[in-house]
Design an enzyme around this catalytic site. Sequence first.
Site, PDB file in Angstrom:
ATOM      1  N   ASP A 103       0.825  -1.201   0.000  1.00  0.00           N
ATOM      2  CA  ASP A 103       0.000   0.000   0.000  1.00  0.00           C
ATOM      3  C   ASP A 103       0.870   1.265   0.000  1.00  0.00           C
ATOM      4  O   ASP A 103       0.639   2.186   0.787  1.00  0.00           O
ATOM      5  CB  ASP A 103      -0.952  -0.029   1.214  1.00  0.00           C
ATOM      6  CG  ASP A 103      -1.994   1.080   1.161  1.00  0.00           C
ATOM      7  OD1 ASP A 103      -2.234   1.614   0.063  1.00  0.00           O
ATOM      8  OD2 ASP A 103      -2.555   1.406   2.227  1.00  0.00           O
ATOM      9  N   HIS A 146      -2.880   0.636  11.780  1.00  0.00           N
ATOM     10  CA  HIS A 146      -2.588  -0.783  11.536  1.00  0.00           C
ATOM     11  C   HIS A 146      -1.092  -1.005  11.377  1.00  0.00           C
ATOM     12  O   HIS A 146      -0.346  -0.074  11.111  1.00  0.00           O
ATOM     13  CB  HIS A 146      -3.301  -1.246  10.266  1.00  0.00           C
ATOM     14  CG  HIS A 146      -3.201  -0.241   9.142  1.00  0.00           C
ATOM     15  ND1 HIS A 146      -4.231   0.624   8.830  1.00  0.00           N
ATOM     16  CD2 HIS A 146      -2.200   0.066   8.291  1.00  0.00           C
ATOM     17  CE1 HIS A 146      -3.873   1.400   7.831  1.00  0.00           C
ATOM     18  NE2 HIS A 146      -2.627   1.094   7.476  1.00  0.00           N
ATOM     19  N   GLN A 214      -3.017  -5.384   6.164  1.00  0.00           N
ATOM     20  CA  GLN A 214      -2.899  -4.297   7.145  1.00  0.00           C
ATOM     21  C   GLN A 214      -3.803  -4.627   8.324  1.00  0.00           C
ATOM     22  O   GLN A 214      -5.025  -4.496   8.230  1.00  0.00           O
ATOM     23  CB  GLN A 214      -3.286  -2.955   6.498  1.00  0.00           C
ATOM     24  CG  GLN A 214      -2.254  -2.489   5.468  1.00  0.00           C
ATOM     25  CD  GLN A 214      -2.744  -1.345   4.597  1.00  0.00           C
ATOM     26  OE1 GLN A 214      -3.857  -1.382   4.084  1.00  0.00           O
ATOM     27  NE2 GLN A 214      -1.913  -0.334   4.413  1.00  0.00           N
ATOM     28  N   ARG A 244       2.782  13.011  10.661  1.00  0.00           N
ATOM     29  CA  ARG A 244       1.488  12.843   9.991  1.00  0.00           C
ATOM     30  C   ARG A 244       0.837  11.559  10.498  1.00  0.00           C
ATOM     31  O   ARG A 244       1.333  10.457  10.267  1.00  0.00           O
ATOM     32  CB  ARG A 244       1.672  12.766   8.477  1.00  0.00           C
ATOM     33  CG  ARG A 244       0.383  12.474   7.703  1.00  0.00           C
ATOM     34  CD  ARG A 244       0.715  12.201   6.255  1.00  0.00           C
ATOM     35  NE  ARG A 244      -0.423  11.948   5.396  1.00  0.00           N
ATOM     36  CZ  ARG A 244      -1.020  10.752   5.238  1.00  0.00           C
ATOM     37  NH1 ARG A 244      -0.623   9.699   5.944  1.00  0.00           N
ATOM     38  NH2 ARG A 244      -2.007  10.607   4.397  1.00  0.00           N
ATOM     39  N   ASP A 246      -1.659   8.877  10.255  1.00  0.00           N
ATOM     40  CA  ASP A 246      -2.388   8.319   9.119  1.00  0.00           C
ATOM     41  C   ASP A 246      -3.760   7.775   9.537  1.00  0.00           C
ATOM     42  O   ASP A 246      -3.894   7.138  10.575  1.00  0.00           O
ATOM     43  CB  ASP A 246      -1.534   7.173   8.544  1.00  0.00           C
ATOM     44  CG  ASP A 246      -2.119   6.577   7.290  1.00  0.00           C
ATOM     45  OD1 ASP A 246      -2.258   7.325   6.316  1.00  0.00           O
ATOM     46  OD2 ASP A 246      -2.412   5.371   7.288  1.00  0.00           O
ATOM     47  N   GLU A 288      -4.586  12.981   9.326  1.00  0.00           N
ATOM     48  CA  GLU A 288      -5.220  12.662   8.055  1.00  0.00           C
ATOM     49  C   GLU A 288      -6.611  12.128   8.330  1.00  0.00           C
ATOM     50  O   GLU A 288      -6.779  10.984   8.734  1.00  0.00           O
ATOM     51  CB  GLU A 288      -4.411  11.623   7.263  1.00  0.00           C
ATOM     52  CG  GLU A 288      -4.912  11.500   5.838  1.00  0.00           C
ATOM     53  CD  GLU A 288      -5.183  10.081   5.367  1.00  0.00           C
ATOM     54  OE1 GLU A 288      -5.485   9.894   4.192  1.00  0.00           O
ATOM     55  OE2 GLU A 288      -5.122   9.141   6.192  1.00  0.00           O
ATOM     56  N   HIS A 353      -0.788  11.712  -2.955  1.00  0.00           N
ATOM     57  CA  HIS A 353      -0.586  10.347  -3.439  1.00  0.00           C
ATOM     58  C   HIS A 353      -1.889   9.559  -3.482  1.00  0.00           C
ATOM     59  O   HIS A 353      -1.934   8.468  -4.033  1.00  0.00           O
ATOM     60  CB  HIS A 353       0.414   9.633  -2.535  1.00  0.00           C
ATOM     61  CG  HIS A 353      -0.118   9.457  -1.142  1.00  0.00           C
ATOM     62  ND1 HIS A 353      -0.466  10.524  -0.342  1.00  0.00           N
ATOM     63  CD2 HIS A 353      -0.395   8.345  -0.422  1.00  0.00           C
ATOM     64  CE1 HIS A 353      -0.921  10.060   0.804  1.00  0.00           C
ATOM     65  NE2 HIS A 353      -0.896   8.748   0.794  1.00  0.00           N
ATOM     66  N   ASP A 354      -2.957  10.081  -2.860  1.00  0.00           N
ATOM     67  CA  ASP A 354      -4.233   9.366  -2.840  1.00  0.00           C
ATOM     68  C   ASP A 354      -5.156   9.879  -3.948  1.00  0.00           C
ATOM     69  O   ASP A 354      -4.855  10.822  -4.656  1.00  0.00           O
ATOM     70  CB  ASP A 354      -4.894   9.496  -1.466  1.00  0.00           C
ATOM     71  CG  ASP A 354      -4.263   8.539  -0.451  1.00  0.00           C
ATOM     72  OD1 ASP A 354      -3.784   7.462  -0.860  1.00  0.00           O
ATOM     73  OD2 ASP A 354      -4.239   8.878   0.745  1.00  0.00           O
ATOM     74  N   ARG A 478      -4.137   4.408  -7.900  1.00  0.00           N
ATOM     75  CA  ARG A 478      -3.435   5.565  -7.330  1.00  0.00           C
ATOM     76  C   ARG A 478      -1.999   5.645  -7.853  1.00  0.00           C
ATOM     77  O   ARG A 478      -1.370   6.695  -7.813  1.00  0.00           O
ATOM     78  CB  ARG A 478      -3.456   5.503  -5.798  1.00  0.00           C
ATOM     79  CG  ARG A 478      -4.844   5.759  -5.220  1.00  0.00           C
ATOM     80  CD  ARG A 478      -4.860   5.617  -3.724  1.00  0.00           C
ATOM     81  NE  ARG A 478      -4.516   4.265  -3.315  1.00  0.00           N
ATOM     82  CZ  ARG A 478      -4.356   3.894  -2.050  1.00  0.00           C
ATOM     83  NH1 ARG A 478      -4.510   4.764  -1.083  1.00  0.00           N
ATOM     84  NH2 ARG A 478      -4.052   2.648  -1.741  1.00  0.00           N
TER      85      ARG A 478
HETATM   86  C1  GLC Z   1     -10.131   6.821   2.382  1.00  0.00           C
HETATM   87  C2  GLC Z   1      -9.583   6.979   3.738  1.00  0.00           C
HETATM   88  C3  GLC Z   1      -8.281   7.679   3.723  1.00  0.00           C
HETATM   89  C4  GLC Z   1      -7.364   7.078   2.681  1.00  0.00           C
HETATM   90  C5  GLC Z   1      -8.012   6.877   1.374  1.00  0.00           C
HETATM   91  C6  GLC Z   1      -7.103   6.070   0.523  1.00  0.00           C
HETATM   92  O1  GLC Z   1     -10.469   8.047   1.870  1.00  0.00           O
HETATM   93  O2  GLC Z   1     -10.460   7.711   4.529  1.00  0.00           O
HETATM   94  O3  GLC Z   1      -7.716   7.584   4.974  1.00  0.00           O
HETATM   95  O4  GLC Z   1      -6.336   7.980   2.423  1.00  0.00           O
HETATM   96  O5  GLC Z   1      -9.217   6.208   1.531  1.00  0.00           O
HETATM   97  O6  GLC Z   1      -7.465   6.182  -0.796  1.00  0.00           O
HETATM   98  C1  GLC Z   2      -3.803   6.714   4.342  1.00  0.00           C
HETATM   99  C2  GLC Z   2      -2.855   6.850   3.174  1.00  0.00           C
HETATM  100  C3  GLC Z   2      -3.261   5.906   2.099  1.00  0.00           C
HETATM  101  C4  GLC Z   2      -3.333   4.515   2.662  1.00  0.00           C
HETATM  102  C5  GLC Z   2      -4.206   4.439   3.896  1.00  0.00           C
HETATM  103  C6  GLC Z   2      -4.045   3.154   4.631  1.00  0.00           C
HETATM  104  O1  GLC Z   2      -5.042   7.154   4.069  1.00  0.00           O
HETATM  105  O2  GLC Z   2      -2.826   8.177   2.726  1.00  0.00           O
HETATM  106  O3  GLC Z   2      -2.389   5.992   1.016  1.00  0.00           O
HETATM  107  O4  GLC Z   2      -3.832   3.658   1.700  1.00  0.00           O
HETATM  108  O5  GLC Z   2      -3.864   5.428   4.808  1.00  0.00           O
HETATM  109  O6  GLC Z   2      -2.869   3.167   5.392  1.00  0.00           O
END
Ligand code: GLC
Ligand code: GLC
Length: 616
Positions: A103, A146, A214, A244, A246, A288, A353-354, A478
């Site tokens: 991931d 996780h 995860q 940050r 997550d 986040e 990155h998302d 992504r």
């Molecule tokens: C969802 C989650 C976020 C994560 C994203 C990954 O929006 O809330 O935490 O970054 O999925 O694409």
């Molecule tokens: C966060 C990250 C995302 C990841 C998710 C799970 O939202 O930005 O890229 O997939 O967390 O860890």
Amino acid sequence: MNIDYLKKQISEDYFKLYPHREQDFEELLDEILKYHTYMKDDLFITKSPEWIHSPNTIGMMLYVDLFNGDIDGLLNKISYFKTLNINLLHLMPLVKSRKGDNDGGYAVSNYRELNPKLGDMNSFENAIKVFHDNGIRICIDYVINHTADDHEWAIKAKSGDKEYQNYYFMYDDYTIPKQYEAYLNSVFPKVAPGNYTYVEEINKWVMTTFYPFQWDLNYRNPKVFKAMVANLLFYANLGIDMIRLDAIPYIWKTLGTSCRNLPEVHIILRIFRTILMEYSPATVLLGESIVAPEIIVKYFGNDSKLECDLLYNASYMVEIWNSLATRDARHIQNMPIYKGNRSTEWINYARCHDDIGWGLDEINLRRLGFDPLAHKQFLIDFYLGNFQDSFSIGELYEYDPITKDARNSGTLASLSGLEKALLERDNYKLELALKRINLINALIIFRKGIPMIYSGDEIGLLNNYDYKKDEDKKHDSRWLHRQKFDWGKLNNIDKCDAYEYFIFNNLKKIISTRKEVLVNNRIIEENIIYSDNIHVLIIEQITEIDDENLILIFNFSEDRQIVETQQLKRQGVEKHMVELIQGKELNFTNEYIQLGPYEFLILKEKNSCKIETGYI
Ligand code: GLC
Ligand code: GLC
């Protein structure tokens, strides 16, 4: 650090999470004291978190390996960051993650070892010092929801160790997982549906909100809490400036609830924040939480109980893309402006990155006559490039056939029309795409908060389709916008007929203007100024220094727009102003202000203006 004071500050919250666990509380306090003895004195550029409010702070986020190979490669590029005035780097997951699909590094196998491809902890610690010496601050991810399924704790759990099985959510059969599932959505409905995974090795069901590899940590266990606080302090001791956190909305689980945004999450964040405030006050927390707008702001906490110092302004990001697709600024105009407390700040960004998830405020949409579900479908199609006359090229991310929900992937440049214009060799479209990109950059950089540029966007990198050939990545679109930085393209920033030249140099100009115009100043408040022109967004920024206020005007359409000054005057805007980037003067005694396609104006009162202007 005064541990007795800290104890007083956190005990009430701690016992809300862990009633009667006095022994565990004492162990937590001992752990904090122990880490404090490892702390070096000279770590921080300043001892105060004030730096997050400085208009000088400009961030860039990047994957170290994709950017320039490894930590040494990153150090070699300090002058590049300086050219753009970047002084905050978010280095995406760089600790050890599992082999194969991980991931994008968010499946952590060891919180305290660096990914060996990038370097080791010693070289990283030295790098942090070098960055600090160069005035650059460092942010890293702390993946708290996780661990990877090959983290030491998971391995022990798999070997049958009950103590470590309690670090996760594990069940002998599907009875309880099924009860959980009845209330849960899937985060990755397509590639990883459901929230539990059957692990054959131990014949148990494990909670896995994200990917099956995860494993969700069980914060109901005070040992997990203590271990995760210890990692936080480990990062603070390294000299990390911003941590940050997550996926915070997910960290506490209660059967019979959505397991998102539960009150206990806020308690955990408050304790983290309070500990850091006492332990190393300059280390700040970026949360986040990509959730509904009214829920996001709760993660700032309140004046007496702070949670995250910074949050992603996800709503603003989505509003920008929405306004560009619709050419309608009313929705972004109605977006409530968070007036919060003085110690918090937004991270403003357009891409990361998302994916882009279309979390628009539904009540607001309805009020403007949009049907939320239909509108979401429009946006998805628009950014895929399926919608007639769309300028974008992107891909679908995680389509959920049940809720019809989907998100979009793509780079800033491709979603803004650059890829399509180049494919069609259409100069008019190219010009509009570049203007659009410029507008987006201005929307991010001039708003109150810290702008965060996604590495690659500064030279307009297009979608990269190579991920489809990679077994570990092809299911996750992504990767369309996670690619190697193209250093070859950087040569084009000096060629005045190259698009990279236009994007890079205008971005540079926008950043330097922000720095110059707000030198020794700070934006304290923003207000919306209303006009009848639905394509235009107007924001007034009140700054600390009187008479230095700014007016920002953005045109979201490719057509020329007109704003009546009469309407602005009624809202108190009637000075003789100068546009800071183009250098033109605007007199509000004229009846109209005109804006060209995607034009934006950064206005300041004429007599307070000493700035050098000039447009590329
Ligand atoms: C969802 C989650 C976020 C994560 C994203 C990954 O929006 O809330 O935490 O970054 O999925 O694409
Ligand atoms: C966060 C990250 C995302 C990841 C998710 C799970 O939202 O930005 O890229 O997939 O967390 O860890």
